[in-house]
Structure formats: C-alpha cells, structure tokens
Scaffold this motif. Structure first.
Motif, PDB file in Angstrom:
ATOM      1  N   ALA A   1      -2.988 -10.198  26.117  1.00 19.04           N
ATOM      2  CA  ALA A   1      -2.922 -11.015  26.971  1.00 19.04           C
ATOM      3  C   ALA A   1      -2.863 -10.769  27.788  1.00 19.04           C
ATOM      4  CB  ALA A   1      -1.204 -11.931  26.620  1.00 19.04           C
ATOM      5  N   ALA A   2      -2.903  -9.164  28.307  1.00 22.21           N
ATOM      6  CA  ALA A   2      -3.250  -8.779  29.243  1.00 22.21           C
ATOM      7  C   ALA A   2      -5.103  -9.245  29.981  1.00 22.21           C
ATOM      8  CB  ALA A   2      -2.967  -7.553  29.449  1.00 22.21           C
ATOM      9  N   ILE A   3      -5.714  -8.647  28.885  1.00 22.24           N
ATOM     10  CA  ILE A   3      -6.705  -8.004  28.719  1.00 22.24           C
ATOM     11  C   ILE A   3      -7.444  -9.512  28.598  1.00 22.24           C
ATOM     12  CG2 ILE A   3      -8.893  -7.589  27.559  1.00 22.24           C
ATOM     13  CD1 ILE A   3      -7.129  -5.145  25.730  1.00 22.24           C
TER      14      ILE A   3
ATOM     15  N   GLY B   1      -6.122 -12.050  30.638  1.00 17.71           N
ATOM     16  CA  GLY B   1      -5.878 -12.517  31.784  1.00 17.71           C
ATOM     17  C   GLY B   1      -6.501 -11.514  33.148  1.00 17.71           C
ATOM     18  N   LEU B   2      -6.926 -10.912  32.715  1.00 15.24           N
ATOM     19  CA  LEU B   2      -7.839  -9.554  33.818  1.00 15.24           C
ATOM     20  C   LEU B   2      -9.400 -10.486  33.493  1.00 15.24           C
ATOM     21  CD1 LEU B   2      -8.231  -6.170  34.331  1.00 15.24           C
ATOM     22  CD2 LEU B   2     -10.333  -7.919  33.350  1.00 15.24           C
ATOM     23  N   LEU B   3      -9.775 -10.615  32.271  1.00 15.28           N
ATOM     24  CA  LEU B   3     -11.153 -10.960  31.933  1.00 15.28           C
ATOM     25  C   LEU B   3     -11.356 -12.329  33.148  1.00 15.28           C
ATOM     26  CD1 LEU B   3     -11.810 -10.141  28.589  1.00 15.28           C
ATOM     27  CD2 LEU B   3     -12.942  -9.625  30.671  1.00 15.28           C
ATOM     28  N   ARG B   4     -10.469 -13.658  32.755  1.00 16.10           N
ATOM     29  CA  ARG B   4      -9.705 -15.176  33.894  1.00 16.10           C
ATOM     30  C   ARG B   4     -10.123 -14.271  34.660  1.00 16.10           C
ATOM     31  NH1 ARG B   4      -6.433 -16.202  29.536  1.00 16.10           N
ATOM     32  NH2 ARG B   4      -4.361 -15.888  31.081  1.00 16.10           N
ATOM     33  N   GLU B   5      -8.893 -13.864  35.672  1.00 11.91           N
ATOM     34  CA  GLU B   5      -8.904 -12.825  36.900  1.00 11.91           C
ATOM     35  C   GLU B   5     -11.002 -12.613  36.913  1.00 11.91           C
ATOM     36  OE1 GLU B   5      -6.991 -10.357  40.041  1.00 11.91           O
ATOM     37  OE2 GLU B   5      -6.652 -10.661  38.163  1.00 11.91           O
ATOM     38  N   ARG B   6     -11.663 -12.424  36.605  1.00  6.76           N
ATOM     39  CA  ARG B   6     -12.467 -11.582  36.925  1.00  6.76           C
ATOM     40  C   ARG B   6     -13.880 -12.738  36.745  1.00  6.76           C
ATOM     41  NH1 ARG B   6     -14.256  -6.411  36.662  1.00  6.76           N
ATOM     42  NH2 ARG B   6     -16.025  -7.028  36.923  1.00  6.76           N
TER      43      ARG B   6
ATOM     44  N   SER C   1      -8.819 -19.496  27.088  1.00 13.60           N
ATOM     45  CA  SER C   1      -8.096 -20.258  25.990  1.00 13.60           C
ATOM     46  C   SER C   1      -7.160 -19.920  25.411  1.00 13.60           C
ATOM     47  CB  SER C   1      -8.952 -21.310  25.617  1.00 13.60           C
ATOM     48  OG  SER C   1      -9.519 -20.447  24.632  1.00 13.60           O
ATOM     49  N   TRP C   2      -6.892 -18.690  25.808  1.00 15.40           N
ATOM     50  CA  TRP C   2      -6.317 -17.600  24.888  1.00 15.40           C
ATOM     51  C   TRP C   2      -4.362 -17.987  25.039  1.00 15.40           C
ATOM     52  CZ3 TRP C   2      -7.904 -14.082  21.335  1.00 15.40           C
ATOM     53  CH2 TRP C   2      -6.491 -13.076  20.568  1.00 15.40           C
ATOM     54  N   SER C   3      -3.703 -18.182  24.263  1.00 12.53           N
ATOM     55  CA  SER C   3      -2.889 -18.741  23.719  1.00 12.53           C
ATOM     56  C   SER C   3      -1.486 -17.484  23.440  1.00 12.53           C
ATOM     57  CB  SER C   3      -2.287 -19.988  23.164  1.00 12.53           C
ATOM     58  OG  SER C   3      -3.181 -19.584  21.939  1.00 12.53           O
ATOM     59  N   LEU C   4      -2.386 -16.341  23.099  1.00 12.13           N
ATOM     60  CA  LEU C   4      -1.066 -15.531  22.162  1.00 12.13           C
ATOM     61  C   LEU C   4      -0.167 -14.881  22.977  1.00 12.13           C
ATOM     62  CD1 LEU C   4      -0.067 -14.788  18.999  1.00 12.13           C
ATOM     63  CD2 LEU C   4      -2.194 -13.004  19.568  1.00 12.13           C
ATOM     64  N   ASP C   5       0.550 -15.113  22.704  1.00 18.37           N
ATOM     65  CA  ASP C   5       1.475 -13.887  23.764  1.00 18.37           C
ATOM     66  C   ASP C   5       1.648 -11.881  23.890  1.00 18.37           C
ATOM     67  OD1 ASP C   5       2.697 -16.413  25.462  1.00 18.37           O
ATOM     68  OD2 ASP C   5       3.658 -16.325  24.813  1.00 18.37           O
ATOM     69  N   ARG C   6       1.800 -12.063  22.615  1.00 18.69           N
ATOM     70  CA  ARG C   6       2.120 -11.442  21.566  1.00 18.69           C
ATOM     71  C   ARG C   6       1.605 -10.541  20.497  1.00 18.69           C
ATOM     72  NH1 ARG C   6       4.573  -6.563  23.998  1.00 18.69           N
ATOM     73  NH2 ARG C   6       5.553  -5.031  22.448  1.00 18.69           N
ATOM     74  N   ALA C   7       0.994  -9.704  19.724  1.00 16.34           N
ATOM     75  CA  ALA C   7       0.008  -9.184  18.614  1.00 16.34           C
ATOM     76  C   ALA C   7       0.537  -8.285  17.824  1.00 16.34           C
ATOM     77  CB  ALA C   7      -1.090  -9.170  18.956  1.00 16.34           C
TER      78      ALA C   7
END
Length: 405
Positions: A153-155, A157-162, A189-195
């Motif tokens: 999820a953090a990855i 978010g980084l991709l969206r920000e970039r 459109s990533w929605s999975l909070d935790r893997a």
C-alpha cells in the motif's frame, strides 16, 4: 581455518525442497541459526540446537562459534540481500559454504515471464521507502522485497504521488510455498491495506500524464530541489559532477552542501556511491533531508556543522566538492589532507576573494582552473536578450597517488 559454517538457503517449501548437500549439512551441524519462521520449517530429525536471531539482529552469536560445525538458515538465495552477504564480509571464503535456493526474485520473475537481467531489484527490508524514488522511470520493471505487509500500500501511494498511478502491481505472498498467492492491481486504484508480511511487489512502471520524469544524467532541473537560493545551478552542476567523476563504491564529501544537490546527484550516479553532506545552516539541513528522500537517495549522510571542524572523524573521501566557504581558514588544507591518494577535489568560486583562494591553492598543489559563464535568453520588452548568470571559477585537482592521506 577450515570450513565450519554452512549457509543454507531455504524456501517456503521448507525441508522437502532442500538438496542433498543442504540436508547433510543440517544433520551434521551442532547449532542452527535462523529466524523463528525458518527454524519451524525443520523436521524433528534435525538434532542440532536451534537458535533464533537476537533482536536487534547481530551476527555475533554465530561468529562466537567459529571452528565448530554451524548452519545458518537464509531465505532463498543467501547472497541476494541476505545474511550470506553479511557473513561473507566477516569471514574468508574458505570458512564459508553457501548453498542457495531459488530467490523470491527468481520465482517472481518466473511467474511474470520477466528476464531478470532487464529487471531492477530493490530491497525495502530495513531500508527507507524513499529509496524507490530513484528507480521509478517509465517502462522500468522493478521487483521489490517488502519490509512487511504494509509495504504494498505504501508503494502504491508513492507511485501515485510521483504521477505513476497507471503502474501495474503484482503482489506475491509466500512465494514457492503451499500458501502462495498473487494479487494484481493498479497503483491509482489500489485498495488492499495490508498483505501477508512475507511478500514481494512487482512493479511495471507506467507514467501518467502529470508524471515527473527525472533523468539519470547529472544536471537535474533546478526545480527538482527545495532550496533557499543556495543551489549549484543545473548547467554548472552537470559540469561539476563530470569533473568529480563518480565511480561505483566511492565516497564524496559535499562541503557547504546548501540543498545537497551535488551529493544527491553523486549518489544517483550508481547505487553503491556514498556521500556525506556537511552543512551548518538548520534550514538548509531540512532542505537536504527533504531532497535526498524525494530524489531517491535516503542513505546520504547529513553532518550538521561547519568545515573544517565538522570534518573531524569522517571516513576519508574519494572525492570532495567545496561549494562554499573556500575562504574560511583551514577548509581547503584540511580537505586536501584528508582526501585519499588519487582522489579528486573540485571547488567552485563566485567572489574575487574565493577565486583568489583557489588560485593560491592551485599554485601549491596544481590542478586546472575553468571559467564557466552561462547565459539564458530572457524577454526584453518585445524582444529577447541574453542574461548571464554570475560566472563561476572551477578548480579541479587530483591528489597524487603516492601522497600520504
């Protein structure tokens, strides 16, 4: 000393997936070190004492057993971001036997049909997410070893920000085991909070319309940096980096770092390049901290202080850049004294006084002086004219190989 330590790569398929040599080593060992998860994969027939890694992690318990038969369990290939690489830095090769299994990166590439030689491998285990910023480019394919279940999820978010929201993600959980699972999606459109905590993220980088595309060459756009005006401008920066000539594994001192642009672009030249930025101003220190993360080199070391006092105790550099303070007492001489033999020193001057200091230094140590003048076309009424920036005097000098450090 003869061979005593065997590092066994073990996958999610556990003991049944090991080869004959790995099984024999485990049966003969007096002690087996590994994570609690790895140790739980061993069957009862392994009679060795099982020892989980201490927290915080340390190799000391293994090294203390030097000379007795010991096994260490590692995930997949021990030499790929693994404990095998750490042990190899501490022990000679004749004491160490490495038995690799397929790495999670190899397994993921096989599932995706990606040639590994065309894929960039990134580890976030014990590392900052910001390191990913240096690897995100249109068309790049990345395999990322996650820190834990929150990494995907953090990855995303980084991709969206970039501006790389259209990038395609594949999450692989428990690769090679009975619980293996693949989750596909898109960053925007990533929605999975935790893997699952044990996961790998494959990224097929796709740039959106607003993506910031930063080149690999030196001379990033000036607006890529947060600064207060204390910035080596783009064209001069490219020339300066060319003279500094970074090579893999080398260390740079960026003295009077300003916003850290020289040290940052030095580290972007190769993943193994290292840099220390020395800066006394608290506001500029904050700019450096922001810029190093935003541009993908969170490993840049920031030293708060003023040269030459702040240089004491630092690792000897392969190259030094002095962007400010060349007239301060002892700066040039201290830098020269601590520069490694064969190293390069590059200093830039704007004022007559700093230029005079470089000329005097050149008279004693040699080197090459270059005058850099850059002009840009700018409006003048209804026409355009050239407006020049302040000229820069650049000194480049190499320390003779036989000179004492």
């Amino acid at each position: 000393m003869t061979l005593w330590l065997t590092v066994v790569g073990i996958g999610e398929d556990g003991y049944p997936g090991l080869g004959k040599a790995a099984r024999h080593a485990l049966l003969e060992a007096g002690q087996v070190f590994g994570s609690e998860r790895q140790l739980a994969l061993l069957p009862r027939c392994i009679s060795a004492t099982r020892l989980a890694w201490p927290r915080p992690f340390s190799l000391a318990p293994v090294l203390a057993q030097r000379g007795t038969p010991v096994c260490v369990l590692a995930s997949g290939d021990p030499m790929l971001f693994g404990v095998g690489a750490s042990l190899a830095r501490e022990l000679p090769s004749e004491e160490l036997h490495i038995l690799p299994a397929p790495s999670s990166c190899s397994l993921a590439a096989a599932r995706l049909g990606w040639p590994l030689q065309n894929t960039t491998l990134v580890s976030l285990v014990g590392r900052s997410l910001a390191a990913l910023n240096a690897q995100v480019h249109p068309g790049a394919r990345l395999l990322v070893l996650s820190s834990d279940g929150s990494s995907p999820a953090a990855i995303a978010g980084l991709l969206r920000e970039r501006g790389f929201g259209p990038s395609r993600l594949s999450i692989f959980e428990h690769l090679g085991g009975a619980r293996e699972r693949r989750i596909d999606g898109q960053a925007d459109s990533w929605s999975l909070d935790r893997a699952a905590d044990l996961n790998l993220v494959a990224i097929d980088c796709v740039a959106g319309e607003g993506a910031r595309r930063l080149p690999l060459t030196p001379g990033l756009p000036d607006d890529a940096y947060r600064h207060d005006g204390q910035l080596t401008k783009r064209d001069v920066r490219a020339i300066t980096l060319g003279r500094l000539a970074p090579l893999p594994g080398e260390l740079l001192w960026d003295v009077g770092a300003g916003c850290g642009s020289i040290g940052i672009e030095w580290m972007r030249a190769h993943p193994s390049c290292r840099a220390i930025a020395i800066e006394a101003d608290a506001g500029r220190q904050a700019h450096i901290a922001h810029n190093r993360d935003a541009l993908g080199v969170p490993g840049l070391q920031l030293v708060a202080g003023r040269a030459p006092e702040a240089l004491a105790g630092l690792a000897a550099p392969d190259a030094i850049f002095i962007g400010g303070g060349v007239t301060a007492a002892g700066v040039l001489d201290n830098c020269w004294r601590q520069l490694k033999p064969g190293g390069r020193l590059v200093a830039n001057a704007v004022t007559l006084q700093s230029e005079a200091a470089l000329i005097a230094f050149r008279g004693e140590h040699g080197g090459e002086l270059t005058r850099i003048e850059v002009a840009r076309a700018q409006p003048l009424g209804g026409f355009d004219t050239w407006r020049g920036a302040l000229p820069i005097t650049l000194l480049q000098v190499s320390k003779p190989a036989g000179t004492a450090a």
